[in-house]
Design an enzyme around this catalytic site. Structure first.
Site, PDB file in Angstrom:
ATOM      1  N   PRO A  65       0.836  -1.201   0.000  1.00 38.11           N
ATOM      2  CA  PRO A  65       0.000   0.000   0.000  1.00 38.11           C
ATOM      3  C   PRO A  65       0.870   1.250   0.000  1.00 38.11           C
ATOM      4  CG  PRO A  65      -0.032  -1.056   2.151  1.00 38.11           C
ATOM      5  CD  PRO A  65       0.742  -1.950   1.227  1.00 38.11           C
ATOM      6  N   HIS A  66       0.400   2.277  -0.695  1.00 37.76           N
ATOM      7  CA  HIS A  66       1.187   3.507  -0.777  1.00 37.76           C
ATOM      8  C   HIS A  66       0.258   4.686  -1.000  1.00 37.76           C
ATOM      9  CE1 HIS A  66       0.885   1.699  -4.777  1.00 37.76           C
ATOM     10  NE2 HIS A  66       0.838   2.938  -5.245  1.00 37.76           N
TER      11      HIS A  66
END
Length: 154
Positions: A65-66
């Site tokens: 996730p980013h």
């Protein structure tokens, strides 16, 4: 780019169980606040919004996730090893237990992409993932991540 400059030792955690992606993003927001001073609610919202665009569970038990956030001045990361893999809606439908989250400035382009590429390439390495899964000591996990992942950047 050196992963050691992105990932603080205190941003590496082992969590026994995670009940949902939402709960994981809350935990990541808390870690980002504790380690980097990033507003935990903003981090949670940004990760959730990014996830709505498409899954960040890249397969083989790994999720990346980013998010880009206003107020963040440099790319930072958090790593979580979950002892009991959970459903993350990954592309291969396999449960996830290794999560490397990145937070980047809202206007970052190249640095964010370089960091994401570095982490992505390295987390596809089956031997690195096996070593990460075999350890529960956060200092050992940080050393594995920064030694192995930084060397791959060269």
């Amino acid at each position: 780019m050196e992963l050691a400059s992105i990932l603080a030792p205190s941003a590496v955690k082992v969590i026994s169980t995670v009940s949902s992606k939402k709960r994981l993003f809350q935990d990541l927001g808390d870690i980002a606040f504790d380690c980097y001073g990033i507003n935990s609610e903003d981090a949670f919202s940004a990760l959730s919004e990014r996830e709505n665009l498409g899954p960040t569970g890249v397969g083989r038990g790994v999720a990346l996730p980013h998010a880009r956030l206003a107020g963040v001045t440099e790319v930072t990361g958090c790593f979580v090893r979950v002892e009991k893999p959970f459903d993350f809606d990954a592309v291969d439908r396999q449960p996830v237990d290794l999560i490397f989250a990145l937070f980047a400035p809202e206007d970052s382009g190249v640095d964010h992409l370089k960091a994401l590429a570095l982490v992505s390439r390295s987390m596809r390495d089956a031997s690195i993932c096996a070593k990460l899964r075999a350890n529960t000591d956060t200092a050992a996990l940080h050393a594995l991540l920064t030694d192995n992942l930084s060397n791959k950047a060269a």
